[in-house]
Structures are given as structure tokens and as C-alpha cells.
Design an enzyme around this catalytic site. Structure first.
Site, PDB file in Angstrom:
ATOM      1  N   TYR A 173      -0.688   8.499  -1.942  1.00 26.79           N
ATOM      2  CA  TYR A 173      -0.665   8.238  -3.385  1.00 26.79           C
ATOM      3  C   TYR A 173      -1.878   8.888  -4.076  1.00 26.79           C
ATOM      4  O   TYR A 173      -1.843   9.152  -5.264  1.00 26.79           O
ATOM      5  CB  TYR A 173      -0.724   6.725  -3.656  1.00 26.79           C
ATOM      6  N   GLY A 174      -2.939   9.080  -3.317  1.00 24.57           N
ATOM      7  CA  GLY A 174      -4.196   9.581  -3.891  1.00 24.57           C
ATOM      8  C   GLY A 174      -4.068  10.913  -4.612  1.00 24.57           C
ATOM      9  O   GLY A 174      -4.890  11.250  -5.456  1.00 24.57           O
ATOM     10  N   CYS A 183      -4.459  -1.302  -1.982  1.00 27.39           N
ATOM     11  CA  CYS A 183      -4.664   0.142  -2.113  1.00 27.39           C
ATOM     12  C   CYS A 183      -5.499   0.378  -3.360  1.00 27.39           C
ATOM     13  O   CYS A 183      -5.179  -0.158  -4.433  1.00 27.39           O
ATOM     14  CB  CYS A 183      -3.304   0.825  -2.249  1.00 27.39           C
ATOM     15  N   ASN A 184      -6.560   1.146  -3.214  1.00 25.43           N
ATOM     16  CA  ASN A 184      -7.429   1.411  -4.367  1.00 25.43           C
ATOM     17  C   ASN A 184      -6.764   2.326  -5.382  1.00 25.43           C
ATOM     18  O   ASN A 184      -6.963   2.173  -6.583  1.00 25.43           O
ATOM     19  CB  ASN A 184      -8.739   2.054  -3.896  1.00 25.43           C
ATOM     20  N   ASP A 221       0.865  -1.185   0.000  1.00 23.55           N
ATOM     21  CA  ASP A 221       0.000   0.000   0.000  1.00 23.55           C
ATOM     22  C   ASP A 221       0.896   1.229   0.000  1.00 23.55           C
ATOM     23  O   ASP A 221       2.112   1.127   0.191  1.00 23.55           O
ATOM     24  CB  ASP A 221      -0.879  -0.015   1.274  1.00 23.55           C
ATOM     25  N   SER A 222       0.279   2.389  -0.155  1.00 31.18           N
ATOM     26  CA  SER A 222       1.024   3.643  -0.077  1.00 31.18           C
ATOM     27  C   SER A 222       1.554   3.872   1.343  1.00 31.18           C
ATOM     28  O   SER A 222       2.494   4.628   1.533  1.00 31.18           O
ATOM     29  CB  SER A 222       0.090   4.794  -0.443  1.00 31.18           C
ATOM     30  N   CYS A 239     -11.346   2.937  -0.488  1.00 35.14           N
ATOM     31  CA  CYS A 239     -10.015   3.288   0.026  1.00 35.14           C
ATOM     32  C   CYS A 239      -9.775   2.382   1.230  1.00 35.14           C
ATOM     33  O   CYS A 239     -10.675   2.211   2.064  1.00 35.14           O
ATOM     34  CB  CYS A 239      -9.981   4.757   0.439  1.00 35.14           C
ATOM     35  N   THR A 240      -8.590   1.826   1.302  1.00 31.90           N
ATOM     36  CA  THR A 240      -8.345   0.830   2.353  1.00 31.90           C
ATOM     37  C   THR A 240      -8.190   1.451   3.749  1.00 31.90           C
ATOM     38  O   THR A 240      -8.113   0.730   4.733  1.00 31.90           O
ATOM     39  CB  THR A 240      -7.113  -0.042   2.008  1.00 31.90           C
TER      40      THR A 240
HETATM   41  N1  DGL Z   1      -5.001   3.403   1.039  1.00 29.64           N
HETATM   42  C1  DGL Z   1      -5.072   4.188  -0.179  1.00 29.64           C
HETATM   43  C2  DGL Z   1      -6.219   3.707  -1.062  1.00 29.64           C
HETATM   44  O1  DGL Z   1      -6.824   2.647  -0.814  1.00 29.64           O
HETATM   45  C3  DGL Z   1      -5.282   5.656   0.060  1.00 29.64           C
HETATM   46  C4  DGL Z   1      -4.187   6.409   0.721  1.00 29.64           C
HETATM   47  C5  DGL Z   1      -3.360   7.265  -0.198  1.00 29.64           C
HETATM   48  O2  DGL Z   1      -3.865   8.211  -0.824  1.00 29.64           O
HETATM   49  O3  DGL Z   1      -2.180   6.994  -0.258  1.00 29.64           O
HETATM   50  O4  DGL Z   1      -6.525   4.348  -2.032  1.00 29.64           O
END
Ligand code: DGL
Length: 273
Positions: free
Chosen positions: A48-49, A79-80, A16-17, A192-193
Site C-alpha cells: 500500500y505504501g 498499518c501506518n 493491514d495491506s 511501519c508495522t
Molecule cells: N505494513 C504497512 C505499514 O505499516 C507497510 C506495507 C505496505 O506498504 O503495504 O505501513
């Protein structure tokens, strides 16, 4: 060639990020306690978003290669934002070395199989919502569905900073959920996780009017099914889990406790030297 027994004892790579993907790792661990987990959170580049697809792809490929050095049998993109923009390139890189799983397809399959739903809402980061991946995939499965997507960029940083179950989180959540875009929904996908941690607050807001889905449990069951299909469920005991982050601060260690039920000791691994 490795025997079946050897193959099934290989670890699961999850990334994940940052630490949000630990909600998925935690659900996988609860359902499949025999599986060894190697986790990587790219806390250097979090969130990452807000980043470009090019950057997200580049980092995801480096992390996937790192996970493969542990001979993982499966790479789970927890991570989405990464699943939306980098799933295909990660799959191409990994090739036949491991099975690659994203968090979007299992949720789409699960939600589209619910026959009573007509108007599905999706919330997630800007990167996820920009791709419109949930809407496209849901409509591919069931074109009569109406899908309304809303970027909710404040939620992941808010959760990461420990703001949930309090007045501030309630105000922000209520503001997003009361937007006209989500007015007619009968169901909501938490895309989003990080969001499983504020699921209870959203349930309080809707008071049973809207069915809520998050990826953690659904993805864990999908992983179980896939491992079983490939005869890769580990029948022996799990080895030591490893949790790597690319940049370490005590705040991450603190937040980790709320994302992963169980003791986690974080190791710093800088892949970006
Ligand atoms: N956990 C990330 C997701 O599922 C979101 C967090 C991020 O923006 O890094 O999109």
C-alpha cells in the site's frame, strides 16, 4: 440490545495491506489471550505504501465492512500507510458499530510523553511519510520537538521476502539510517508495522545512541486500555482466530510464521471479484 457479556465476547478485527500487521496481532494476542482475532491482509494490493490515498481509502472501506460482518467490537488498522490516509473515512463508515483504532495515535501519545527526547526520527513507507502525520501529531502534543521523517520504501518488501538478519538487510538498513536527515536524532519511530522484525538490526546500528519505538507493543497496550475503559475485555475463552488474505501464495504462508508467533492457517478471501 446485547448484554455486556455478549458484547465483550465479540472479536477484534485487525487489518493491514498484507502480513506486516501480524506483528500487531501477535502483540495483541500475547497481551490479551482471551480475545478472538479476525485478521485480514490485502495481499492482492500489497504494498500500500506506493499506492494513492484514493485507492488505499477505497480498499480499506471494503475490508472494514468485511470485518464488521463478524460483529467485531473493535477494528484495528494495523498499518501506518492506512492509518495515515484512511483513518477518518474508516471511522465514519464504522460509526457506532465498533471502536476504531489506528497505529499512529498511540505511538504519538507514548513518544510525546517521554520527557528526555528532543529530536525524533520517523521512518515509514512513502504513503505514510508523504502525509507527515507523525510530525504533525507529535508537534501538536509538544511543539518543541524536532521531527525528521524519511521514507524507507525498500524495507517492507525486503522483510516480506525474508531478507533480514543478513548482509543484504544490513547494507540497506545502514544506508537509510546514515542519511543526513537522521543524523541528529535521539529517538526513532518505526512507522511501519513490518519494521519490528528488523528492530534488533537497527539497535545494533545505533548501539544505544538512539531510543527505538515500534507500534506493536504500544498499540497492544492501548487496545487493552480501551477495551477496559469500555468494559469490553473478554472474560471468557477466545474462540477460533481467523486469518484471511485476499490473494494466496505459499510464500505468504511461509512469511506468516515469522510475523505471528503461533500457528496460523491462512484462508483466502477475495473481496475484489
Ligand atoms: N505494513 C504497512 C505499514 O505499516 C507497510 C506495507 C505496505 O506498504 O503495504 O505501513
Amino acid at each position: 440490545m446485547a448484554s455486556k457479556k455478549d458484547s465483550s465476547s465479540r472479536p477484534l478485527g485487525i487489518f493491514d495491506s498484507g502480513i506486516g500487521g501480524l506483528t500487531v496481532a501477535s502483540a495483541v494476542h500475547a497481551l490479551l489471550p482471551n480475545e478472538t482475532i479476525i485478521y485480514f491482509g490485502d495481499t492482492t494490493h500489497l504494498p500500500y505504501g506506493d499506492k494513492s490515498p484514493e485507492a488505499i481509502k477505497k480498499w480499506s472501506l471494503v475490508i472494514s465492512e468485511f470485518l464488521l460482518t463478524f460483529d467485531c467490537k473493535m477494528v484495528i488498522i494495523a498499518c501506518n500507510s492506512i492509518s495515515s490516509v484512511a483513518f477518518e473515512v474508516v471511522k465514519k463508515l464504522v460509526g457506532t458499530r465498533a471502536i476504531v483504532v489506528n497505529v499512529i495515535d498511540p505511538v504519538v501519545a507514548y513518544v510525546s510523553a517521554q520527557n528526555t527526547l528532543k529530536n525524533v526520527g520517523v521512518i515509514g513507507t512513502k504513503a505514510t511519510i508523504r502525509t507527515d502525520m507523525y510530525a504533525k501529531k507529535l508537534k501538536e502534543k509538544k511543539n518543541k520537538l524536532t521531527v525528521s521523517s524519511l521514507a524507507t520504501p525498500l524495507l517492507a518488501p525486503m522483510i516480506e521476502e525474508g531478507f533480514f538478519n543478513n548482509k543484504i538487510s544490513k547494507t540497506i538498513i545502514n544506508d537509510y539510517l546514515s542519511r543526513p536527515k537522521l543524523a541528529k536524532i535521539d529517538s526513532l519511530i518505526l512507522g511501519c508495522t513490518h519494521y519490528p522484525l528488523i528492530r534488533a538490526e537497527m539497535e545494533q546500528y545505533y548501539k544505544g545512541r538512539v531510543v527505538i519505538f515500534d507500534s506493536a507493543q504500544i498499540v497492544a497496550h492501548h487496545v487493552q486500555w480501551l477495551l477496559d475503559e469500555h468494559h469490553l475485555l473478554n472474560s471468557g475463552k477466545a474462540k477460533k482466530h481467523r486469518f484471511y488474505i485476499s490473494d494466496f501464495t505459499p510464500a505468504f504462508e511461509q512469511s506468516t510464521k515469522i510475523f505471528f508467533k503461533g500457528k496460523v492457517s491462512l484462508e483466502q478471501k477475495n473481496l475484489w471479484k
